[in-house]
Motif scaffolding. Structure first.
Motif, PDB file in Angstrom:
ATOM      1  N   PRO A   1       0.824  -1.211   0.000  1.00  0.00           N
ATOM      2  CA  PRO A   1       0.000   0.000   0.000  1.00  0.00           C
ATOM      3  C   PRO A   1       0.853   1.255   0.000  1.00  0.00           C
ATOM      4  N   GLY A   2       0.544   2.164  -0.914  1.00  0.00           N
ATOM      5  CA  GLY A   2       1.252   3.425  -0.979  1.00  0.00           C
ATOM      6  C   GLY A   2       2.633   3.357  -1.603  1.00  0.00           C
ATOM      7  N   LYS A   3       3.001   2.188  -2.111  1.00  0.00           N
ATOM      8  CA  LYS A   3       4.326   2.028  -2.709  1.00  0.00           C
ATOM      9  C   LYS A   3       4.207   1.596  -4.164  1.00  0.00           C
ATOM     10  N   GLU A   4       5.282   1.780  -4.908  1.00  0.00           N
ATOM     11  CA  GLU A   4       5.301   1.348  -6.296  1.00  0.00           C
ATOM     12  C   GLU A   4       5.482  -0.167  -6.369  1.00  0.00           C
ATOM     13  N   ARG A   5       5.061  -0.716  -7.502  1.00  0.00           N
ATOM     14  CA  ARG A   5       5.263  -2.142  -7.731  1.00  0.00           C
ATOM     15  C   ARG A   5       6.756  -2.418  -7.830  1.00  0.00           C
ATOM     16  N   GLU A   6       7.207  -3.488  -7.180  1.00  0.00           N
ATOM     17  CA  GLU A   6       8.620  -3.809  -7.203  1.00  0.00           C
ATOM     18  C   GLU A   6       8.856  -5.248  -7.634  1.00  0.00           C
ATOM     19  N   PHE A   7      10.010  -5.444  -8.236  1.00  0.00           N
ATOM     20  CA  PHE A   7      10.417  -6.756  -8.716  1.00  0.00           C
ATOM     21  C   PHE A   7      10.752  -7.674  -7.546  1.00  0.00           C
ATOM     22  N   VAL A   8      10.367  -8.944  -7.669  1.00  0.00           N
ATOM     23  CA  VAL A   8      10.681  -9.938  -6.645  1.00  0.00           C
ATOM     24  C   VAL A   8      11.607 -11.014  -7.205  1.00  0.00           C
ATOM     25  N   ALA A   9      11.200 -11.640  -8.314  1.00  0.00           N
ATOM     26  CA  ALA A   9      11.990 -12.734  -8.873  1.00  0.00           C
ATOM     27  C   ALA A   9      11.578 -12.985 -10.313  1.00  0.00           C
ATOM     28  N   ALA A  10      12.467 -13.611 -11.071  1.00  0.00           N
ATOM     29  CA  ALA A  10      12.179 -13.931 -12.466  1.00  0.00           C
ATOM     30  C   ALA A  10      12.829 -15.254 -12.835  1.00  0.00           C
ATOM     31  N   ILE A  11      12.263 -15.907 -13.839  1.00  0.00           N
ATOM     32  CA  ILE A  11      12.781 -17.199 -14.287  1.00  0.00           C
ATOM     33  C   ILE A  11      12.635 -17.282 -15.802  1.00  0.00           C
ATOM     34  N   SER A  12      13.622 -17.872 -16.450  1.00  0.00           N
ATOM     35  CA  SER A  12      13.594 -17.996 -17.902  1.00  0.00           C
ATOM     36  C   SER A  12      12.562 -19.033 -18.332  1.00  0.00           C
ATOM     37  N   TRP A  13      12.338 -19.126 -19.640  1.00  0.00           N
ATOM     38  CA  TRP A  13      11.268 -19.983 -20.149  1.00  0.00           C
ATOM     39  C   TRP A  13      11.467 -21.453 -19.783  1.00  0.00           C
ATOM     40  N   ASN A  14      12.713 -21.891 -19.683  1.00  0.00           N
ATOM     41  CA  ASN A  14      12.975 -23.295 -19.377  1.00  0.00           C
ATOM     42  C   ASN A  14      13.420 -23.520 -17.937  1.00  0.00           C
ATOM     43  N   GLY A  15      13.422 -22.466 -17.137  1.00  0.00           N
ATOM     44  CA  GLY A  15      13.823 -22.603 -15.740  1.00  0.00           C
ATOM     45  C   GLY A  15      15.316 -22.620 -15.525  1.00  0.00           C
ATOM     46  N   GLY A  16      16.080 -22.457 -16.598  1.00  0.00           N
ATOM     47  CA  GLY A  16      17.525 -22.555 -16.486  1.00  0.00           C
ATOM     48  C   GLY A  16      18.196 -21.346 -15.870  1.00  0.00           C
ATOM     49  N   SER A  17      17.499 -20.254 -15.813  1.00  0.00           N
ATOM     50  CA  SER A  17      18.064 -19.024 -15.267  1.00  0.00           C
ATOM     51  C   SER A  17      17.055 -18.381 -14.336  1.00  0.00           C
ATOM     52  N   THR A  18      17.507 -18.024 -13.150  1.00  0.00           N
ATOM     53  CA  THR A  18      16.635 -17.351 -12.192  1.00  0.00           C
ATOM     54  C   THR A  18      17.339 -16.116 -11.651  1.00  0.00           C
ATOM     55  N   TYR A  19      16.530 -15.195 -11.159  1.00  0.00           N
ATOM     56  CA  TYR A  19      17.063 -13.937 -10.623  1.00  0.00           C
ATOM     57  C   TYR A  19      16.129 -13.491  -9.508  1.00  0.00           C
ATOM     58  N   HIS A  20      16.696 -13.168  -8.345  1.00  0.00           N
ATOM     59  CA  HIS A  20      15.900 -12.738  -7.202  1.00  0.00           C
ATOM     60  C   HIS A  20      16.366 -11.372  -6.723  1.00  0.00           C
ATOM     61  N   ALA A  21      15.427 -10.560  -6.305  1.00  0.00           N
ATOM     62  CA  ALA A  21      15.765  -9.267  -5.731  1.00  0.00           C
ATOM     63  C   ALA A  21      16.570  -9.464  -4.452  1.00  0.00           C
ATOM     64  N   ASP A  22      17.445  -8.518  -4.155  1.00  0.00           N
ATOM     65  CA  ASP A  22      18.280  -8.627  -2.961  1.00  0.00           C
ATOM     66  C   ASP A  22      17.439  -8.756  -1.697  1.00  0.00           C
TER      67      ASP A  22
END
Length: 122
Positions: free
Chosen positions: A41-62
């Protein structure tokens, strides 16, 4: 078109775990990268995590690294966000998204779910 529906949110206590799911329908889910974002509430949308189409690459917010894990099961057309050691500051509406490439920018994603509420009490 890809339709995304999140589930698994709820009210938990600090230190608890939750697993969010993102069920996809429409075009082939396995051809899309997937991301999770959140908005408090009251904040901008922020990135949490992402994954490539095959699951081979992932990325998480600090802010969630070491506590949250993104994964996917293309055979089930479903993505997941395992959230452990939850903190009150994790309270937000969590959204899953699908796009051609994965990354931390919301502009990479073309399709979005309606969101699921996660509330962490202290």
């Amino acid at each position: 078109q890809v339709q995304l529906v999140e589930s698994g949110g709820g009210l938990v206590q600090a230190g608890d775990s939750l697993r969010l799911s993102c069920a996809a329908s429409g075009r082939t889910f396995s051809s899309y990268a997937m991301g999770w974002f959140r908005q408090a509430p009251g904040k901008e949308r922020e990135f949490v995590a992402a994954i490539s189409w095959n699951g081979g690459s992932t990325y998480h917010a600090d802010s969630v690294k070491g506590r949250f894990t993104i994964s996917r099961d293309n055979a089930k057309n479903t993505g997941y966000l395992q959230m452990n050691s939850l903190k009150p500051e994790d309270t937000a509406v969590y959204y899953c998204a699908a796009g051609r490439t994965h990354g931390s920018s919301s502009r990479r994603y073309d399709y979005w779910g309606q969101g699921t509420q996660v509330t962490v009490s202290s």
